[in-house]
Design an enzyme around this catalytic site. Structure first.
Site, short mmCIF file in Angstrom:
data_model
loop_
_atom_site.label_atom_id
_atom_site.label_comp_id
_atom_site.label_asym_id
_atom_site.label_seq_id
_atom_site.Cartn_x
_atom_site.Cartn_y
_atom_site.Cartn_z
N ASP A 105 92.99 -16.45 -23.90
CA ASP A 105 92.75 -14.92 -24.24
C ASP A 105 91.11 -14.35 -24.51
O ASP A 105 90.78 -13.26 -24.84
CB ASP A 105 93.41 -14.68 -25.82
CG ASP A 105 92.78 -15.18 -26.85
OD1 ASP A 105 92.11 -16.44 -26.63
OD2 ASP A 105 92.71 -14.85 -28.07
N GLU A 106 90.46 -15.25 -23.90
CA GLU A 106 89.08 -14.90 -23.97
C GLU A 106 88.39 -15.63 -22.75
O GLU A 106 88.65 -16.51 -22.20
CB GLU A 106 88.40 -15.86 -25.20
CG GLU A 106 86.82 -15.45 -25.54
CD GLU A 106 86.53 -16.11 -26.77
OE1 GLU A 106 85.42 -15.97 -27.04
OE2 GLU A 106 87.41 -17.13 -27.11
#
Length: 484
Positions: A105-106
């Site tokens: 998610d990053e």
């Protein structure tokens, strides 16, 4: 350092929990905690509603339950999270060839390398458009940071949370960083933070004022020097495209320590098979097999064996892991086991001894009596033992973990809200429906079966997964017990 804020840092907001809220209408706006639900489980992600009670990632699940007893506690659905992550990373790669994923998610993105931004205005426009695209494709929100360096872009995205965008204009970095806690800087954890605090240094500005020599004296040349540079907003690290995978591994933590040596062997064999599945899915083979054992007293042992050549043969990996286990004393109990493969390659070198053993095994199976077993090919000793136990003790009750997807032949798609005492409670709803009704079944109900997650955003041409009477359920939530 560059003169325009063209390094972007993207961070999905409370990713796992937000995905669960998007998938389950009845949980939207409510406290949701995702992680291991056993007594030794830890929190993977907590929704912002749960964070108000003090719940945070890496917290023991028991502590989280005491802080937020009324939250929804769900197991992770990594298949869904990976699918969403692939969608998000695809959007990032449309902006630039230089995308550096840090996790599901990053990621960092070099907008300048993609030719999509060269000043503050164009960078901000790209960031806002990206957030809108992510919302449209996944139904989830993301926070974006824009700055002239990776460190500052990540700080900016943290400042933007949740669901925002923050741009740090070049020339304003020192003023922004000065009053911030030393813990803001990368590499400053609790131990380093306490060490600096005892020296009277609590803010980034105080690090800059202390000078490089003092930082080196306190923390050593490498750490002290890099920390001083970051306090002056200096960060020349480039955005690096996806790095090659160095290893593949799987591990399990057990709710109760395992003392039975036969079961430990079975677990190691099962983990070896899972590891090979991941290895093959990534298109790799590996030469070094690694076994990890955490014992009852939290001591962790690692053993490794290097083969003659790379392999993706489950039999070879199982045998190597079993040999490594023989050198580990597990009599006091085992709380965690893991199997990994390193020394990755894109080709395999067949292990002739393992192949010969497999051929011999096939030959023996061909000579067996028709009713001599019938286990699946490649079953481990632990799996064979489990099969024998099931035949002796009768059918094993199906386990329904909270949060997993199910489908009922009559009521359609839903998710497990809870189970126990031979019953499983299911809420029937989909990402695009109203909050659904709750029904309870016997755990062995033949009409209930596991299901794949539904996409969070309806895809064109996809028919609904619920029967007409369940597609738009009443807003009034209730529970109905359905006889098995």
């Amino acid at each position: 350092m560059r003169s325009a804020p063209t390094i972007l840092h993207l961070d999905m907001d409370a990713f796992y929990a937000s995905a669960e809220q998007a998938a389950k209408p009845s949980l939207r706006g409510k406290a949701v905690v995702v992680g291991g639900l056993g007594p030794r489980g830890v929190v993977a992600t907590a929704s912002y509603e749960a964070r108000r009670f003090g719940v945070h990632s890496a917290m023991p699940m028991g502590q989280a339950r005491r802080l937020a007893p009324n939250a929804a506690y769900l197991v992770p659905r990594f298949g869904l999270y990976r699918e969403i992550s692939e969608q998000v990373m695809g959007l990032l790669r449309e902006l630039s060839p230089l995308v550096e994923p840090l996790s599901l998610d990053e990621a960092f993105v070099d907008l300048e390398a993609g030719g999509v931004a060269d000043d503050e205005a164009s960078a901000r426009a790209v960031g806002e458009r990206l957030r809108a695209d992510i919302k449209a494709v996944t139904g989830l929100t993301a926070s974006v940071g824009l700055a002239a360096s990776k460190m500052l872009a990540k700080i900016a995205s943290e400042e933007a949370k949740p669901d925002g965008l923050r741009l740090i204009a070049p020339g304003t970095e020192r003023a922004l960083l000065g009053p911030m806690s030393v813990r803001t800087l990368p590499g400053v954890g609790p131990a380093t933070g306490d060490h600096l605090r005892r020296a009277g240094i609590t803010t980034v500005e105080e690090i800059a004022e202390a000078g490089e020599d003092e930082l080196v004296r306190l923390l050593g040349k490498a750490h002290g020097g890099s920390l001083y540079a970051m306090a002056l907003a200096r960060d020349e690290r480039p955005v690096v495209a996806e790095r090659d995978t160095k290893s593949v591994s799987v591990e399990d933590t057990y709710d109760v320590d395992i003392h039975d040596r036969v079961r430990v062997r079975g677990e190691v064999a099962r983990l070896a098979d899972r590891c090979v599945q991941r290895l093959r899915a990534a298109g790799h083979s590996g030469r070094t097999i690694v076994l990890k054992v955490r014992r009852f007293d939290f001591s962790t042992l690692t053993r490794s064996e290097t083969l003659r050549g790379p392999t993706d043969d489950p039999g070879v990996v199982r045998e190597a892991a079993a040999r490594l286990l023989e050198s580990v004393d597990t009599t006091g109990g085992v709380r965690l086991l893991g199997v990994g493969v390193t020394g990755l390659a894109d080709y395999t070198q067949e292990d002739l001894f393992a192949q010969a053993a497999a051929d011999a095994e096939v030959s023996r199976e061909g000579q067996a009596e028709p009713d001599a077993g019938g286990e699946a090919e490649g079953a481990s000793a632990g799996e064979l033992e489990a099969v024998g136990a099931e035949e002796t003790a009768g059918p094993v009750e199906r386990r329904w973990a909270a949060g997993l997807d199910v489908r009922h032949a009559e009521y359609g798609h839903g998710w497990v809200q809870g189970s126990g005492l031979g019953r499983v409670t299911v809420r029937f709803e989909t990402p695009g429906s109203e909050p659904g009704r709750v029904r309870t079944f016997r755990t062995d109900d033949p009409l209930l079966e596991p299901a794949e997650p539904l996409p969070l955003v309806e895809r064109p041409g996809r028919a609904g997964d619920l029967p007409p009477e369940v597609e738009a359920p009443s807003r009034v939530e209730g529970e109905e017990v359905v006889p098995g």
